[in-house]
Design an enzyme around this catalytic site. Structure first.
Site, PDB file in Angstrom:
ATOM      1  N   GLU A  97     -66.427  32.388 -25.290  1.00  0.00           N
ATOM      2  CA  GLU A  97     -67.785  32.363 -24.747  1.00  0.00           C
ATOM      3  C   GLU A  97     -68.690  31.519 -25.623  1.00  0.00           C
ATOM      4  OE1 GLU A  97     -69.938  36.405 -26.230  1.00  0.00           O
ATOM      5  OE2 GLU A  97     -68.317  36.642 -24.809  1.00  0.00           O
ATOM      6  N   GLY A 138     -65.878  35.763 -31.734  1.00  0.00           N
ATOM      7  CA  GLY A 138     -67.227  36.289 -31.635  1.00  0.00           C
ATOM      8  C   GLY A 138     -68.139  35.620 -32.646  1.00  0.00           C
ATOM      9  N   GLY A 155     -70.374  35.866 -36.297  1.00  0.00           N
ATOM     10  CA  GLY A 155     -70.558  36.582 -37.540  1.00  0.00           C
ATOM     11  C   GLY A 155     -69.555  36.231 -38.622  1.00  0.00           C
ATOM     12  N   ALA A 156     -69.624  37.004 -39.707  1.00  0.00           N
ATOM     13  CA  ALA A 156     -68.837  36.706 -40.900  1.00  0.00           C
ATOM     14  C   ALA A 156     -67.345  36.892 -40.674  1.00  0.00           C
ATOM     15  CB  ALA A 156     -69.308  37.587 -42.060  1.00  0.00           C
ATOM     16  N   ILE A 157     -66.954  37.899 -39.889  1.00  0.00           N
ATOM     17  CA  ILE A 157     -65.517  38.154 -39.708  1.00  0.00           C
ATOM     18  C   ILE A 157     -64.836  37.031 -38.925  1.00  0.00           C
ATOM     19  CG2 ILE A 157     -63.827  39.688 -38.631  1.00  0.00           C
ATOM     20  CD1 ILE A 157     -65.565  42.036 -39.544  1.00  0.00           C
TER      21      ILE A 157
END
Length: 431
Positions: free
Chosen positions: A238, A215, A217-219
């Site tokens: 994606e 996905g 973001g930071a994680i």
């Protein structure tokens, strides 16, 4: 001289001339995220005084989204398929709308005329010798929008990276606007100690030869920090961002073990900085395809050892995931989370992971909750969920009873909230 060269010249107009094709009441779909054709959108917004109720449809807007600002609602109505930072306030204040939909099914909305497309505003590379142009950074729903639109207006930007996969021929474009301008960029996120610990926990679930969906973001970026010792990983996602470049250059990401599209980085759209854009430009190992292929659970499930990594805002003790709302406020959208959770469930040795910090609001609120907030939607159902990961550990919920799930989730909550959660769960008869 090839025939397309004359066609190309005949279709070139200014941005101001091109957007005159937009009429009041039209539905306009723009290219997605960093693939947004900024000059065309700017020219359309400049026509605000003479337009009424033009619907502008897209997922994440990386540009300023001036059409969604206060005072624009007479001219434009934004229909968000995913709520982003520049459109969130308009949705909250009911000056814009949100349409729930799995990412993989957006092209179908256009093709089945549930959302008929009058005008598509897209961004493409200059044509090759056969007259075909690359979509560059955004194939996802942009391909379907261009195929279904009555009028296609394309910004030709020589600074757009050329990616393999989906292409559009000049014959399919009505107006061409030559405008080379800097691309929209997604700056790398700040990765703190919490994200690093979550990343390390997630990375422990990834085996050599796995294929990854990441996905934003930071994680997800933190996960990549802990994969340097892995071998022959692949990407079917994606989207991906800058974080994959170092791992690709280090030989960790080879895509050699993928069951399909072997040797290829597969994605529907890309967001990053110039570092990413330089890596993907004319890279024969990178391919962009429409989201109804990339995010099709059947396609995803053909990969052995498929791992999806997504985030959430809140998880309740039954394992229900809220990835898109804060209370009754629409904060983002569902995107491709469920597409990949369900696709991974079909994968041999597949693992779907929902990763989130244990707390919010500076530690005052537990993201592991006895119940989801009132008004919040369920993004991923308790029947679909597999792994939940926080900085305090990993909870495997598959095959677990409601009681076992609750205890496992309390075990990875922040220590300050474990006893209150347990007492609340006992009071509700959950454990």
């Amino acid at each position: 001289m090839n025939d397309w060269r004359k066609v190309y010249g005949d279709k070139i107009v200014s941005a101001e001339q091109a957007v005159k094709a937009v009429k009041s009441g039209d539905r306009v779909v723009t290219g997605h995220a960093c693939g947004e054709p900024s000059s065309l959108v700017e020219a359309l917004v400049a026509r605000a005084p003479e337009l009424r109720q033009v619907e502008i449809v897209h997922m994440v807007a990386m540009g300023p989204a001036k059409y969604a600002q206060p005072g624009m609602e007479v001219s434009f109505r934004h229909n968000a398929l995913f709520v982003g930072g520049s459109t969130r306030k308009a949705v909250e204040e009911k000056r814009a709308d949100y349409t729930p939909c799995f990412f993989s099914e957006i092209p179908r909305l256009f093709r089945d005329k549930l959302l008929p497309v009058d005008v598509a505003l897209i961004q493409i590379t200059p044509p090759d010798e056969a007259g075909f142009c690359s979509y560059g950074l955004s194939a996802d729903y942009t391909v379907a929008a261009a195929e279904c639109a009555t009028t296609v207006i394309a910004q030709v930007n020589a600074k757009l990276p050329h990616t393999g996969g989906a292409k559009i021929h000049l014959d399919a474009v009505n107006f061409l606007v030559e405008k080379d301008e800097p691309l929209l960029e997604l700056k790398p996120p700040v990765i703190g100690e919490v994200e690093k610990q979550i990343g390390e926990n997630v990375a422990s679930l990834i085996t050599d030869g796995a294929t990854l969906q990441l996905g934003i973001g930071a994680i997800p970026d933190a996960v990549l920090l802990f994969l340097t010792g892995k071998k022959d990983l692949g990407i079917h996602s994606e989207m991906f961002s800058d974080g994959i470049v170092l791992l690709a250059e280090a030989g960790v990401l080879t895509n050699n073990k993928k069951n399909i599209n072997t040797g290829k980085f597969m994605a529907a759209f890309l967001m990053g900085t110039r570092k990413l854009y330089d890596f993907i430009d004319h890279n024969p190992h990178v391919e962009l395809q429409p989201v109804d292929y990339i995010n099709d659970p059947y396609v995803i499930g053909q990969h052995d050892n498929m791992v999806s990594i997504n985030s959430a805002l809140q998880v309740d003790l039954m394992g229900q995931v809220n990835a898109e709302m804060i209370g009754s406020r629409q904060f983002s959208g569902i995107g491709g989370q469920v597409d990949f959770v369900r696709g991974v469930s079909r994968s041999k040795n597949g693992k779907s992971i929902i990763a989130l910090p244990s707390t919010a609001s500076g530690g005052r609120i537990s993201r592991i909750a006895c119940e989801l907030d009132r008004g919040a939607a369920i993004s991923t159902s308790r029947n679909d969920v597999h792994y939940i990961v926080t900085e305090y550990g990993i909870a495997n919920l598959r095959g677990k009873t409601l009681r076992e799930r609750a205890l496992a989730l309390i075990g990875i909550a922040h220590p300050d909230f474990r006893i209150p959660l347990l007492e609340e769960a006992k009071g509700k008869g959950i454990v």
